[in-house]
Scaffold this motif. Structure first.
Motif, mmCIF file in Angstrom:
data_model
loop_
_atom_site.group_PDB
_atom_site.id
_atom_site.type_symbol
_atom_site.label_atom_id
_atom_site.label_comp_id
_atom_site.label_asym_id
_atom_site.label_seq_id
_atom_site.Cartn_x
_atom_site.Cartn_y
_atom_site.Cartn_z
ATOM 1 N N ASN A 210 0.831 -1.198 0.000
ATOM 2 C CA ASN A 210 0.000 0.000 0.000
ATOM 3 C C ASN A 210 0.865 1.247 0.000
ATOM 4 O O ASN A 210 2.036 1.211 0.391
ATOM 5 N N GLU B 166 -12.865 -2.552 -1.151
ATOM 6 C CA GLU B 166 -11.919 -3.383 -1.883
ATOM 7 C C GLU B 166 -12.651 -4.046 -3.045
ATOM 8 O O GLU B 166 -13.753 -4.573 -2.870
ATOM 9 N N SER C 26 -7.038 -8.048 -5.942
ATOM 10 C CA SER C 26 -7.990 -7.005 -5.566
ATOM 11 C C SER C 26 -7.244 -5.713 -5.271
ATOM 12 O O SER C 26 -6.061 -5.721 -4.925
ATOM 13 N N LYS D 90 -7.690 -1.821 -3.179
ATOM 14 C CA LYS D 90 -8.456 -1.233 -2.088
ATOM 15 C C LYS D 90 -8.070 0.227 -1.857
ATOM 16 O O LYS D 90 -6.969 0.665 -2.204
ATOM 17 N N GLU E 294 -8.472 2.929 1.598
ATOM 18 C CA GLU E 294 -8.761 2.788 3.026
ATOM 19 C C GLU E 294 -8.388 4.048 3.791
ATOM 20 O O GLU E 294 -7.397 4.714 3.487
ATOM 21 N N ASN F 4 -3.881 -6.381 -3.234
ATOM 22 C CA ASN F 4 -3.725 -7.638 -2.511
ATOM 23 C C ASN F 4 -3.749 -8.817 -3.474
ATOM 24 O O ASN F 4 -4.461 -8.797 -4.484
#
Length: 241
Positions: A51, A176, A184, A186, A188, A224
């Protein structure tokens, strides 16, 4: 003689009919062909990812309220990695556990006023996640909360600085989207509150309290990869006739 000739003719006709019947195509149905069941998407599985994003401290996390620090910009880059496990209990409900570790450039570096500026050099979290899956289960909307820890540094300008590993809590949420069966992406948001005890510094006539906290806001995007190691084995094949 006539009866004998008739018998021979009947036998010949029966022989011809038997041969013709043998040449006719068989009406027996072919054996069934088995196909594996079509794959059904699920969030269940162990995943790892990376991330990157940004963060900032709350306004009262730098300087003194009577004499703010000259370093007013507490924003910076955050980035790191995460590992976790999801389990899809129903087609709608998903829950799991995630741990992450982040490097951070968030915080003020110096202080010219009273009090101390704060900076967070690194931090990590261990959180539970729970949410609902939409759009054929490929979109996951979730909330998350849990334990947080990190390196919290207090900067006193010419008086020096102190660094401690602080602990606290974190909470947030995100979404996500599974763009491939095992991949996937995402986005956040997390609010993280960590604190630690510090040696008291006396600046007459003021005393800097030994218990200090930082209130960190982060917004990050990540990707991910899910391994599916703990999925249930597939059921028996379905027959297609």
């Amino acid at each position: 003689m006539k009866k004998r000739a008739f018998g021979v003719a009947v036998a010949a006709c029966l022989s011809v009919l038997s041969a013709s019947a043998a040449d006719l195509p068989s009406r027996k149905e072919p054996p069934p062909v088995y196909y594996p069941p079509p794959p059904i998407f699920t969030w269940t599985g162990i995943y790892v990812g990376l991330n990157l994003g940004g963060g900032w401290l709350d306004r009262y996390d730098y300087g003194h309220w009577l004499a703010p620090s000259s370093t007013s910009n507490t924003g910076g880059v955050v980035g790191g990695a995460q590992i976790g496990y999801n389990y899809q209990f129903t087609p709608l409900f998903v829950a799991g556990l995630e741990a992450d570790f982040q490097g951070s450039g968030v915080g003020g570096g110096g202080n010219q006023g009273w009090g101390a500026t704060r900076s967070v050099d690194w931090f990590g979290t261990v959180r539970g996640r729970a949410g609902v899956s939409l759009l054929n289960a490929q979109l996951l909307l979730y909330g998350t909360a849990g334990f947080a820890y990190g390196d919290l540094r207090l900067n006193y300008g010419w008086l020096g600085s102190q660094a401690r590993v602080g602990t606290g809590w974190t909470a947030g949420g995100g979404l996500e989207y599974a763009f491939l069966p095992n991949w996937s992406a995402k986005v956040e948001y997390l609010y993280t509150n960590i604190g630690a005890n510090y040696d008291s510094i006396y600046v007459a006539p003021f005393i800097v309290e030994s218990q200090q906290r930082a209130h960190l806001n982060t917004v990050r995007a990540g990707v991910n990869y899910r391994f599916n190691w703990l999925l249930a084995p597939p059921g028996p094949p379905m027959a297609a006739y």
